[in-house]
Design a protein around this motif. Sequence first.
Motif, PDB file in Angstrom:
ATOM      1  N   ALA A 122      34.284  36.979  30.912  1.00 50.83           N
ATOM      2  CA  ALA A 122      35.476  37.568  31.536  1.00 50.83           C
ATOM      3  C   ALA A 122      36.711  37.307  30.705  1.00 50.83           C
ATOM      4  N   THR A 167      40.171  34.326  36.339  1.00 49.14           N
ATOM      5  CA  THR A 167      39.093  33.897  35.447  1.00 49.14           C
ATOM      6  C   THR A 167      39.052  32.385  35.312  1.00 49.14           C
ATOM      7  N   ALA A 179      34.769  32.403  29.181  1.00 50.31           N
ATOM      8  CA  ALA A 179      36.121  32.931  29.374  1.00 50.31           C
ATOM      9  C   ALA A 179      36.741  33.230  28.011  1.00 50.31           C
TER      10      ALA A 179
END
Length: 241
Positions: A122, A167, A179
């Motif tokens: 993400a 996130t 991430a």
Amino acid sequence: MSTEPLRTDVNGPVGLVEIRRPHRRNAIDSAAATLLAEAVARLDADPGVTAIVLCGEGGDLSSGADTGEPAPDPAAVPWRETPHARLLRAVRTTALPVVAAVEGWALGLGLGLAGACTYAVAGSSARFGFPEARSGYFPMGAVPNVVRRVRPDVVLRWALTGRYFDTEEAAAHGLVTDAVPAGQALAAALDLAAALGSAPRHVVTEGMAWLRQWADHAARPLDEWSEARMTFEGPPARPPR
């Protein structure tokens, strides 16, 4: 605007499945859910593919089940037999690792989809949440997919509050496995999928069989219990005084 709800592509050992409904923030209706499950199955059966990336056009993975179509009636069609349930099951039971790429929204069914994937990459722009409680029901069909990586009490808090989270929070609890800066989720997911699929296919599928064995032991009873209880009914009417 895309005219097809789905795009699939194969580049070397990596298969890509892209949800293409950006006008609905990639909300998934029954037709799209069926196509998605079929695409995953085709890539799963392709001997040249060793990993799959799942993403959404425009960055949003999915804003959830498309509310533009009527919710299924569990009395007529059990949740387990709906296209959305079949989709989640196809992703979490595939013989290949599936990597989700998320930049924007992953809500409700979309969050369940991210949890059903083996890994979730993400960008810092991603936002997650289970907003179903605001509509009066618990997201029983989606939460078992997330509990594979996240503590049950954390999942319950997300589901009961219905709030959105970023996130950083998702990564802190293991929902997001990787991430990355905003705008880099898809590239990072493709790199991860290529690395995961660099081993011979039989090694990859054996590794995934090992992971599924753990999941079956730890979560399959919860999957079946939750699917049997999934409903879209609102709160019960109060008895007259």
